[in-house]
Motif scaffolding. Structure first.
Motif, mmCIF file in Angstrom:
data_model
loop_
_atom_site.group_PDB
_atom_site.id
_atom_site.type_symbol
_atom_site.label_atom_id
_atom_site.label_comp_id
_atom_site.label_asym_id
_atom_site.label_seq_id
_atom_site.Cartn_x
_atom_site.Cartn_y
_atom_site.Cartn_z
ATOM 1 N N PRO A 164 6.517 0.874 19.330
ATOM 2 C CA PRO A 164 7.482 0.185 18.459
ATOM 3 C C PRO A 164 8.930 0.594 18.753
ATOM 4 N N VAL A 165 9.132 1.841 19.168
ATOM 5 C CA VAL A 165 10.506 2.283 19.510
ATOM 6 C C VAL A 165 10.548 2.533 21.016
ATOM 7 N N PHE A 166 11.279 1.675 21.745
ATOM 8 C CA PHE A 166 11.359 1.819 23.209
ATOM 9 C C PHE A 166 12.271 2.974 23.609
ATOM 10 N N VAL A 204 -2.342 0.398 23.186
ATOM 11 C CA VAL A 204 -1.327 -0.527 22.644
ATOM 12 C C VAL A 204 -0.012 0.228 22.451
ATOM 13 N N LEU A 205 -0.098 1.426 21.877
ATOM 14 C CA LEU A 205 1.123 2.197 21.591
ATOM 15 C C LEU A 205 1.728 2.806 22.859
ATOM 16 N N ARG A 206 0.929 2.931 23.905
ATOM 17 C CA ARG A 206 1.480 3.416 25.184
ATOM 18 C C ARG A 206 2.299 2.308 25.856
ATOM 19 N N ILE A 261 -0.877 9.733 8.642
ATOM 20 C CA ILE A 261 -0.903 8.584 7.720
ATOM 21 C C ILE A 261 -0.934 7.285 8.520
ATOM 22 N N ALA A 262 -0.111 7.234 9.564
ATOM 23 C CA ALA A 262 -0.043 6.007 10.375
ATOM 24 C C ALA A 262 -1.421 5.665 10.931
ATOM 25 N N PHE A 263 -2.108 6.657 11.492
ATOM 26 C CA PHE A 263 -3.403 6.367 12.111
ATOM 27 C C PHE A 263 -4.461 6.007 11.079
ATOM 28 N N GLN A 320 10.702 14.779 15.629
ATOM 29 C CA GLN A 320 9.401 14.133 15.807
ATOM 30 C C GLN A 320 8.878 13.572 14.477
ATOM 31 N N CYS A 321 8.192 12.429 14.610
ATOM 32 C CA CYS A 321 7.652 11.736 13.429
ATOM 33 C C CYS A 321 6.621 12.586 12.689
ATOM 34 N N PRO A 322 6.795 12.803 11.388
ATOM 35 C CA PRO A 322 5.796 13.565 10.630
ATOM 36 C C PRO A 322 4.720 12.670 10.011
ATOM 37 N N ASN A 340 10.790 3.723 8.602
ATOM 38 C CA ASN A 340 9.979 4.600 9.471
ATOM 39 C C ASN A 340 8.498 4.216 9.428
ATOM 40 N N ALA A 341 7.980 3.982 8.227
ATOM 41 C CA ALA A 341 6.525 3.833 8.112
ATOM 42 C C ALA A 341 6.062 2.377 8.236
ATOM 43 N N VAL A 342 6.428 1.545 7.260
ATOM 44 C CA VAL A 342 5.837 0.197 7.189
ATOM 45 C C VAL A 342 6.214 -0.656 8.412
ATOM 46 N N ALA A 350 0.829 -1.214 0.000
ATOM 47 C CA ALA A 350 0.000 0.000 0.000
ATOM 48 C C ALA A 350 0.860 1.260 0.000
ATOM 49 N N MET A 351 1.881 1.257 0.836
ATOM 50 C CA MET A 351 2.705 2.470 0.996
ATOM 51 C C MET A 351 3.562 2.721 -0.251
ATOM 52 N N THR A 352 4.175 1.646 -0.774
ATOM 53 C CA THR A 352 5.042 1.863 -1.945
ATOM 54 C C THR A 352 4.201 2.291 -3.151
ATOM 55 N N TYR A 360 -3.843 4.406 8.249
ATOM 56 C CA TYR A 360 -3.505 3.024 7.862
ATOM 57 C C TYR A 360 -3.932 2.022 8.940
ATOM 58 N N MET A 361 -3.551 2.348 10.180
ATOM 59 C CA MET A 361 -3.789 1.370 11.248
ATOM 60 C C MET A 361 -5.286 1.231 11.522
ATOM 61 N N LYS A 362 -5.984 2.368 11.633
ATOM 62 C CA LYS A 362 -7.411 2.293 11.980
ATOM 63 C C LYS A 362 -8.225 1.654 10.862
HETATM 64 C C1 HEM Z 1 2.758 3.898 14.730
HETATM 65 C C2 HEM Z 1 3.513 4.250 13.736
HETATM 66 C C3 HEM Z 1 4.758 5.083 13.881
HETATM 67 C C4 HEM Z 1 5.549 5.296 14.978
HETATM 68 C C5 HEM Z 1 5.386 4.735 16.382
HETATM 69 C C6 HEM Z 1 6.627 6.163 14.564
HETATM 70 C C7 HEM Z 1 7.646 6.594 15.392
HETATM 71 C C8 HEM Z 1 8.697 7.388 14.992
HETATM 72 C C9 HEM Z 1 9.798 7.763 15.834
HETATM 73 C C10 HEM Z 1 9.992 7.304 17.267
HETATM 74 C C11 HEM Z 1 10.618 8.536 15.100
HETATM 75 C C12 HEM Z 1 11.925 9.160 15.560
HETATM 76 C C13 HEM Z 1 13.044 8.168 15.474
HETATM 77 C C14 HEM Z 1 14.309 8.750 16.019
HETATM 78 O O1 HEM Z 1 14.647 9.884 15.634
HETATM 79 O O2 HEM Z 1 14.973 8.081 16.827
HETATM 80 C C15 HEM Z 1 10.046 8.658 13.789
HETATM 81 C C16 HEM Z 1 10.606 9.371 12.770
HETATM 82 C C17 HEM Z 1 10.080 9.439 11.523
HETATM 83 N N1 HEM Z 1 8.905 8.867 11.079
HETATM 84 FE FE1 HEM Z 1 7.623 7.789 12.178
HETATM 85 N N2 HEM Z 1 6.465 6.468 13.246
HETATM 86 C C18 HEM Z 1 5.341 5.833 12.788
HETATM 87 C C19 HEM Z 1 4.827 5.881 11.516
HETATM 88 C C20 HEM Z 1 5.346 6.634 10.493
HETATM 89 C C21 HEM Z 1 4.768 6.734 9.165
HETATM 90 C C22 HEM Z 1 3.479 6.022 8.706
HETATM 91 C C23 HEM Z 1 5.586 7.557 8.451
HETATM 92 C C24 HEM Z 1 5.450 7.999 7.028
HETATM 93 C C25 HEM Z 1 4.382 7.898 6.312
HETATM 94 C C26 HEM Z 1 6.671 7.970 9.311
HETATM 95 C C27 HEM Z 1 7.696 8.824 8.953
HETATM 96 C C28 HEM Z 1 8.742 9.197 9.766
HETATM 97 C C29 HEM Z 1 9.859 10.022 9.341
HETATM 98 C C30 HEM Z 1 10.079 10.618 7.948
HETATM 99 C C31 HEM Z 1 10.706 10.173 10.438
HETATM 100 C C32 HEM Z 1 12.018 10.954 10.492
HETATM 101 C C33 HEM Z 1 11.754 12.313 11.131
HETATM 102 C C34 HEM Z 1 12.950 13.210 11.165
HETATM 103 O O3 HEM Z 1 13.886 12.996 10.392
HETATM 104 O O4 HEM Z 1 12.942 14.182 11.938
HETATM 105 N N3 HEM Z 1 6.495 7.396 10.537
HETATM 106 N N4 HEM Z 1 8.862 7.944 13.752
#
Ligand code: HEM
Length: 445
Positions: A297-299, A291-293, A387-389, A381-383, A232-234, A145-147, A391-393
């Motif tokens: 996925p990242v401890f 679940v996410l609390r 999209i994540a919510f 912070q994750c941007p 990051n995403a899938v 889906a994502m690709t 997809y998941m929901k």
């Molecule tokens: C439940 C799902 C997700 C979680 C828990 C999550 C969590 C995180 C975390 C913890 C980081 C920071 C990692 C670090 O710097 O150590 C991050 C970064 C990032 N995430 Fe997510 N993510 C999720 C879904 C997504 C999705 C769906 C996308 C894209 C569609 C995405 C795109 C990114 C990007 C581009 C970064 C890098 C941000 C930066 O460079 O400042 N993530 N994510």
């Protein structure tokens, strides 16, 4: 005393980290806020809602190129280009702005592509009936889906997974033959992965966006897109959905029934997966946030102090020296009793509005910063949360409303960081059924 000097070696620290994970940092009943320890590298670990804020402060903390404390990504699998999340300053701003732009441009196609993939994959799972490789199959669904949404054409999920499985390395002299083997398999599939991207309909558009955002080497931009989609995403959303499925097993029948009923009601009321129907699935959202609390996925979030500074807590002042590694424990901060009542308990309705959920959401920091604050170019912070919510929901709504399944084993969590929130043993299904006709009549794309 939390932050005394830790004398243990990197090897001993790493072994303890692998065995005990976050439980190495503190006992669940301690109120330690900061501890100096060794998790394979010496760290100052930040364990509460208050102290973890330091890791989000980019004036105080830098990312280390290619590394997350004791683990890192193999730079050859990135062709020597550094992913946005490991960069700082202008390079980080440029890459993050580029990625946000890329993601915004696929917003329109994303829902229909996802719905199509959900139906196709669930029908396949239903034909197979038994899914010993359920975790991989969830990954393939989101990878397809994502690709396709970002590149205009799907990438073979097996290539993406092989690359992902070989990506991480550990900072140690201890030989790790399985990791080495996975690393070399990943190197082998990298050219095919890149070739599919180069041949995709959106490739020229991505190259143009690289130029717009001042990314000098186009390969750097393309590799960043690949890393964001797969890593990051899938990987993150697939893990969260598998963990949700396992968590469902641990709640009462009446909770499950209520979750199914309210989800299906919202779907029927709005005639399918729409912004409105997903917005009305309050219990599903609360369950997912819980679940996410408990199982983010990242401890651990890592960074390196850019300057000397002091962390003040109620009990002590801890001096951090320039160059020291910091570990922000998302695991413990999301179990902080100052923010969450009975934090060790899984409570599926914790985030409902009537339970004060709106206020509690700001203490969720699994996206590397508060969930209620938008990501910006100056933070890490994750941007991708919107999209994540979505997809998941959407996936969970169809799963809950039109599927039935049985897990192979009762899930148990001893909180292994390498399992990215999922239970200790691989989650497999001994049986899966999908009412495709009913689902197509409501969510058919
Ligand atoms: C439940 C799902 C997700 C979680 C828990 C999550 C969590 C995180 C975390 C913890 C980081 C920071 C990692 C670090 O710097 O150590 C991050 C970064 C990032 N995430 Fe997510 N993510 C999720 C879904 C997504 C999705 C769906 C996308 C894209 C569609 C995405 C795109 C990114 C990007 C581009 C970064 C890098 C941000 C930066 O460079 O400042 N993530 N994510």
């Amino acid at each position: 005393m939390g932050a005394g000097a830790s004398k243990i070696s990197n090897t001993k620290g790493l072994v303890q980290q692998v065995k005990a994970g976050p439980h190495k940092l503190k006992h669940r009943l301690d109120d330690t806020a900061v501890v100096r320890t060794n998790v394979g590298v010496p760290v100052v670990a930040l364990l509460t809602q208050e102290t973890i804020q330091h890791i989000f402060n980019t004036d105080l903390v830098d990312k280390e190129k290619y590394y997350l404390g004791y683990a890192g990504v193999r730079d050859q699998l990135m062709r020597g280009h550094c992913p946005s999340m490991f960069t700082n300053g202008q390079e980080h701003r440029r890459k993050k702005a580029f990625l946000i732009d890329v993601l915004q441009r696929c917003q329109e196609t994303l829902p229909s592509v996802l719905l199509d993939k959900i139906l196709v994959h669930f029908e396949e799972w239903s034909r197979l009936k038994v899914l010993p490789d359920f975790e991989d199959r969830v990954f393939f669904l989101f990878s397809d889906a994502m690709t396709e949404a970002v590149l205009g054409k799907k990438v073979d999920g097996r290539l993406a997974l092989t690359w992902l499985k070989g990506l991480m390395k550990i900072r140690t002299w201890i030989p790790m033959p399985t990791r080495a083997r996975r690393g070399s398999l990943a190197s082998k599939v990298l050219p095919d992965l890149l070739k599919t991207i180069e041949e995709s309909p959106k490739y020229e558009e991505l190259r143009r966006l690289c130029r717009v955002h001042g990314i000098e080497e186009e390969e750097d931009g393309i590799i960043n897109v690949m890393f964001t989609i797969i890593f990051n995403a899938v990987a993150a959303i697939a893990s969260a959905v598998v963990t949700f499925t396992a968590r469902l097993y641990t709640v009462t029948e009446s909770e499950k029934k209520n979750l199914r009923k309210t989800t299906l009601l919202a779907l029927k009321k709005h005639g399918g997966i729409t912004e409105e129907s997903l917005g009305e699935m309050k219990l599903l959202e609360s369950f997912l946030l819980e679940v996410l609390r408990l199982h983010p996925p990242v401890f651990d979030f890592f960074g390196v102090a850019k300057q000397d500074f002091v962390i003040s807590t109620r009990k002590e002042k801890v001096e951090v020296r320039r160059g020291e590694q910091l570990l922000g424990s998302c695991f413990w901060a999301q179990r902080d009793v100052s923010a969450f009542v009975c934090p060790g308990l899984f409570r599926s309705n914790r985030f409902l509005d009537e339970e004060g959920g709106v206020d509690k959401k700001r203490h969720l920091i699994f996206p590397h910063g508060s969930l209620t604050e938008p990501a910006d170019l100056d933070s890490h912070q994750c941007p991708g949360q919107d999209i994540a919510f979505f997809y998941m929901k959407a996936t969970l709504a169809v799963l809950l409303s039109y599927c039935s399944w049985e897990l192979k084993a009762i899930p148990v969590w001893s909180d292994k960081a390498a399992r990215v929130g999922k239970p200790d043993d691989l989650v497999s299904l001994t049986w899966f059924e999908f009412d495709s006709d009913k689902a197509r009549s409501v969510v058919g794309s």
